[in-house]
Design a protein around this motif. Structure first.
Motif, mmCIF file in Angstrom:
data_model
loop_
_atom_site.group_PDB
_atom_site.id
_atom_site.type_symbol
_atom_site.label_atom_id
_atom_site.label_comp_id
_atom_site.label_asym_id
_atom_site.label_seq_id
_atom_site.Cartn_x
_atom_site.Cartn_y
_atom_site.Cartn_z
ATOM 1 N N GLU A 94 -13.880 -0.217 4.938
ATOM 2 C CA GLU A 94 -14.008 1.153 4.416
ATOM 3 C C GLU A 94 -14.880 1.167 3.169
ATOM 4 O OE1 GLU A 94 -11.008 4.785 3.482
ATOM 5 O OE2 GLU A 94 -10.769 3.003 2.234
ATOM 6 N N ARG A 95 -14.676 0.191 2.296
ATOM 7 C CA ARG A 95 -15.445 0.129 1.063
ATOM 8 C C ARG A 95 -16.932 -0.062 1.352
ATOM 9 N NH1 ARG A 95 -16.287 1.898 -3.923
ATOM 10 N NH2 ARG A 95 -17.258 0.335 -5.272
ATOM 11 N N ARG A 118 -9.574 -2.487 4.538
ATOM 12 C CA ARG A 118 -9.909 -1.955 3.213
ATOM 13 C C ARG A 118 -11.363 -2.270 2.860
ATOM 14 N NH1 ARG A 118 -6.703 1.766 0.695
ATOM 15 N NH2 ARG A 118 -4.504 1.201 0.696
ATOM 16 N N TYR A 119 -11.785 -3.518 3.108
ATOM 17 C CA TYR A 119 -13.149 -3.916 2.769
ATOM 18 C C TYR A 119 -14.175 -3.213 3.648
ATOM 19 C CZ TYR A 119 -11.628 -7.518 -0.488
ATOM 20 O OH TYR A 119 -11.082 -8.175 -1.566
ATOM 21 N N VAL A 122 -6.170 -6.259 4.864
ATOM 22 C CA VAL A 122 -7.156 -6.183 3.795
ATOM 23 C C VAL A 122 -8.570 -6.040 4.343
ATOM 24 C CG1 VAL A 122 -7.434 -8.691 3.614
ATOM 25 C CG2 VAL A 122 -7.887 -7.247 1.620
ATOM 26 N N ASP A 145 0.813 -1.216 0.000
ATOM 27 C CA ASP A 145 0.000 0.000 0.000
ATOM 28 C C ASP A 145 0.847 1.267 0.000
ATOM 29 O OD1 ASP A 145 -2.798 -1.004 0.204
ATOM 30 O OD2 ASP A 145 -2.013 -1.936 2.013
ATOM 31 N N TYR A 171 -6.108 3.038 8.373
ATOM 32 C CA TYR A 171 -6.347 1.608 8.279
ATOM 33 C C TYR A 171 -5.645 0.815 9.380
ATOM 34 C CZ TYR A 171 -7.708 2.898 3.519
ATOM 35 O OH TYR A 171 -8.300 3.481 2.426
ATOM 36 N N GLN A 216 -2.411 8.925 4.532
ATOM 37 C CA GLN A 216 -3.556 8.243 3.922
ATOM 38 C C GLN A 216 -3.657 6.777 4.317
ATOM 39 O OE1 GLN A 216 -0.990 9.560 2.277
ATOM 40 N NE2 GLN A 216 -0.327 8.306 0.537
ATOM 41 N N LEU A 217 -2.572 6.199 4.860
ATOM 42 C CA LEU A 217 -2.615 4.805 5.304
ATOM 43 C C LEU A 217 -2.918 4.674 6.791
ATOM 44 C CD1 LEU A 217 0.394 3.113 3.447
ATOM 45 C CD2 LEU A 217 -2.019 3.173 2.801
ATOM 46 N N GLU A 249 1.872 -3.065 4.059
ATOM 47 C CA GLU A 249 0.566 -3.505 3.563
ATOM 48 C C GLU A 249 -0.396 -3.550 4.735
ATOM 49 O OE1 GLU A 249 -1.850 -7.322 1.765
ATOM 50 O OE2 GLU A 249 0.300 -7.206 1.351
#
Length: 213
Positions: free
Chosen positions: A191-192, A188-189, A185, A104, A132, A128-129, A182
């Motif tokens: 947030e989506r 990430r999901y 994950v 990332d 997460y 920006q990371l 990284e």
């Protein structure tokens, strides 16, 4: 996919310029490649690469300019150690956490402090990371699965036991060094999903306001 459990430390043999990008040659040392075929994935310090040629104790992979610019691979030189992990099989134990090998961003080592027999490491990541990364969540640094101790802005801390330091490239790292990051994950999901729900609510409100719902 990978687990973030480093299987061996190898070394970069050379970086061969090819048509604008690079072919990376890696000496895999003690990593058993007998079950690896051309086209299989191998994580090199957290970067998923495709083995295009294989030898008894090594392989070569093509690295695009995109990967060179977004990871630490572009700064490596011949002789540098790298963490290695073969791709996860469905029957393997998941000792770390699910890692994609898609870096990332690049972070840096801020400090290393002794803590009994372990070490406390502090890292800094691009803003920006940071969103997460959560306390007691998972993070992958240079291909190594680690648990986050605490988060403070765009900095976070982890504990490294002696085994991890001795059997990964962390033994070569110092304050100021760049590392591949990284994020988990799952974050990430999440947030989506949240972003998608907010977008749906906005669309529904818009339709109601204009008499379409």
């Amino acid at each position: 996919m990978f687990t973030g459990i480093v299987q061996s430390m190898g070394r970069i043999v050379r970086l061969e310029p090819r048509g604008g990008d690079v072919r990376l040659h890696v000496d895999t040392a003690g990593l058993d490649l007998s079950d690896v075929q051309s086209g299989d994935s191998i994580a090199v310090s957290g970067v998923c690469l495709t083995a295009v040629t294989l030898a008894t104790h090594g392989f070569a992979a093509d690295v695009s300019n995109e990967t060179l610019s977004l990871t630490t691979l572009g700064k490596h030189k011949a002789g540098d150690p790298v963490n290695l992990e073969k791709a996860l099989r469905l029957a393997d134990r998941l000792g770390g956490h699910l890692v994609s090998g898609h870096v990332d961003g690049v972070g840096k080592v801020v400090s290393v402090t002794p803590d009994s027999r372990s070490q406390r490491w502090t890292f800094e990541v691009p803003t920006q990371l940071a969103r997460y990364i959560a306390s007691k969540g998972s993070i992958c640094i240079d291909g190594t699965s680690l648990t986050v101790n605490e988060v403070n802005g765009n900095r976070f801390g982890v504990n490294l036991i002696p085994h991890t330091v001795e059997h990964t490239t962390f033994y070569t790292r110092r304050a100021g060094d760049a590392v591949n990051i990284e994020v988990d994950v799952v974050a990430r999901y999440v947030e989506r999903l949240i972003t998608g729900q907010e977008a749906s609510r906005i669309d529904e409100t818009f339709l109601k306001q204009h008499g379409f719902a």
